[in-house]
Scaffold this active site. Structure first.
Site, short mmCIF file in Angstrom:
data_model
loop_
_atom_site.label_atom_id
_atom_site.label_comp_id
_atom_site.label_asym_id
_atom_site.label_seq_id
_atom_site.Cartn_x
_atom_site.Cartn_y
_atom_site.Cartn_z
CB CYS A 74 -0.87 0.00 1.24
SG CYS A 74 0.13 0.03 2.74
CG HIS A 103 2.24 -1.51 11.34
ND1 HIS A 103 1.15 -1.81 10.58
CD2 HIS A 103 3.20 -2.39 10.98
CE1 HIS A 103 1.43 -2.83 9.78
NE2 HIS A 103 2.68 -3.19 10.00
CB CYS A 147 0.36 5.04 7.40
SG CYS A 147 -0.89 5.38 6.15
CD GLU A 152 -3.53 0.28 12.27
OE1 GLU A 152 -3.17 -0.35 11.25
OE2 GLU A 152 -4.63 0.84 12.37
S1 SF4 Z 1 -3.36 2.69 6.76
FE1 SF4 Z 1 -1.56 3.27 5.61
S2 SF4 Z 1 -0.06 1.71 6.13
FE2 SF4 Z 1 -2.04 0.91 6.77
S3 SF4 Z 1 -2.75 -0.27 5.00
FE3 SF4 Z 1 -3.57 1.78 4.75
S4 SF4 Z 1 -2.09 2.90 3.49
FE4 SF4 Z 1 -1.09 1.04 4.28
#
Ligand code: SF4
Length: 460
Positions: A214, A276, A298, A328
């Protein structure tokens, strides 16, 4: 389905295989050919079959075991077939699909093994087994090597059911019961040969889109690369930046050092916090230790942290929907530990004890599956009708898009493979490693689940 030619040397073998194919559905394009006993008849039959051009070909029949751990009725799939020099027209062939076929046979309830099969010109007599076993072969027959030439370059496989063993050789009275056990196994294994032929034919491969990392994880990787450029090695990174051994190894070669806790980082060093996110306690520890933190959290995770602080400051009990032990959730819970409770499933909602039932809020881990999280939200709002929260909006678009992509291709596929590192818990739990397939793991079925360890979700 692709056409399959099954070569069976003996009449009784051919009959058992035909019965097995007739009893199964979708095997109408398989033809059983009786090819005759011994290497000379096998070579002649192979020449006739090869004249039709390349085709999926299975050699199937009974065989003698060369090792003590094989029992009558066991199936051996050849990883390689070797032949005595005196056998005319024989080829030494490797069969790369042997482990996959063994997995399917085990799923069908048979005892199956992959290993080398030796083709010899004469019946193996008592006392000759050890010499053949010393060559690495685990089973012996008199036709497989010359028959494989019948494939004419098409996919080929050898399946043999054990009828005699070193302890009960072919000349002993036990050959009757051994032969019957082997024929029963051949009959049961025949439908699996048809499945193999179908898989060996032309296949369409669908690639999920979007896939791979991602934006949040890509950003975190770039931050580590930039930190290495600007500060030089070493740069410490708290927690794996991504569960991908190739990326981690590349960053390690460039000078990154991955650690689980700040206690492993020397005072004053540069340390990157992963996408995270981390709890305020980790940031305070970094300050106390004089570390130079570089924050790769993020922005979508940071938004959930901000919501947790806001709700807690307003006097809410915050139910965090997520997985215990995930980096996370640990980071988000750390924002207001006295005002937060982790809720992993609908049953956990009964344990919530808010001071004021009208002041309950909920947030969620960004990488959950939407349907999984919705069930928990429903349980919260049923018990606390005034509960407030983002619905499933906290689940980030990267996760949702990947889940939708996987659902879309799963509906159009026979099998979904997750390409990932061995350390990736998603790949492991999906049972998609070669080892898992060999061991007869269940095929992947289309229900979407989130990975408890990283931001990728997939079908399993
Ligand atoms: S929140 Fe950010 S780090 Fe987590 S999956 Fe979504 S884009 Fe990726």
């Amino acid at each position: 389905m692709s056409t399959l030619t099954v070569c069976a040397p003996l009449r009784v073998e051919a009959r058992a295989l035909r019965r097995g194919l007739d009893a199964a559905q979708g095997t109408d394009q398989a033809t059983v050919v009786r090819t005759g006993y011994g290497p000379a008849r096998a070579a002649a039959a192979a020449a006739r079959i090869a004249a039709a051009g390349p085709q999926a070909l299975a050699v199937a029949g009974v065989a003698g075991a060369l090792t003590d751990d094989l029992r009558v009725g066991d199936i051996v799939i050849a990883t390689q077939v070797t032949a005595e020099d005196s056998i005319v027209g024989a080829t030494s062939v490797g069969c790369p699909s042997a482990p996959l076929l063994v997995g399917e046979l085990r799923r069908a309830g048979l005892t199956a093994r992959a290993g080398r099969i030796a083709t010899v010109a004469h019946l193996v007599r008592h006392g000759q087994h050890a010499a053949l076993a010393a060559s690495g072969a685990i089973a012996v027959d008199m036709e497989s090597a010359p028959l494989l030439a019948g494939a004419a370059g098409g996919p080929a496989v050898v399946l043999r059911a054990i009828s005699d063993t070193p302890a009960h050789p072919i000349a002993s009275p036990a050959i009757v019961t051994g032969g019957l056990a082997a024929l029963r196994s051949l009959r049961a294994a025949a439908p699996v040969l048809a499945q193999w032929a179908a898989a060996a034919g032309p296949r369409q491969v669908l690639l999920a889109s979007p896939r791979s990392f991602c934006a949040g994880v890509e950003r975190a990787i770039e931050i580590v690369e930039l930190a290495l450029e600007q500060h030089g090695a070493p740069v410490y990174v708290r927690k794996q930046i991504v569960h991908n051994a190739t990326v981690v190894a590349e960053l390690e070669r460039a000078g990154a050092i991955f650690v689980d806790e700040l206690s492993e980082v020397p005072d004053g060093a540069n340390v990157v916090f992963s996408a995270h996110g981390v709890s305020p306690e980790v940031r305070l520890e970094a300050d106390r230790r004089g570390l130079e933190p570089i924050d790769a959290t993020c922005p979508l995770v940071a938004k959930v942290h901000a919501e947790a602080r806001r709700y807690a400051a307003d006097g809410y009990l915050v139910a965090l929907i997520g997985h215990a032990g995930h980096e996370e959730t640990e980071g988000t819970m750390g924002e207001a530990p006295a005002s937060m409770a982790l809720v992993e499933n609908p049953a956990d909602v009964a344990a919530l004890r808010p001071a004021d039932p009208d002041k309950v809020a909920y947030l969620m881990q960004t990488t959950l599956a939407a349907d999984e999280a919705s069930a928990v939200v429903d349980a919260i709002t049923e018990r606390f009708p005034t509960a407030t929260g983002p619905g499933t909006a906290d689940i980030c678009y990267a996760t949702t898009n990947r889940q939708q992509a996987v659902r879309a291709i799963a509906a159009r596929s026979d099998l979904v493979l997750v390409a990932g590192s061995a350390g990736c818990r998603l790949a492991t739990s999906a049972g998609v490693s070669t080892r898992a397939v060999e061991a007869g793991a269940s095929p992947i079925v289309p229900s979407v689940s989130s990975c408890p360890a990283c931001p990728i979700s997939a079908t399993r």
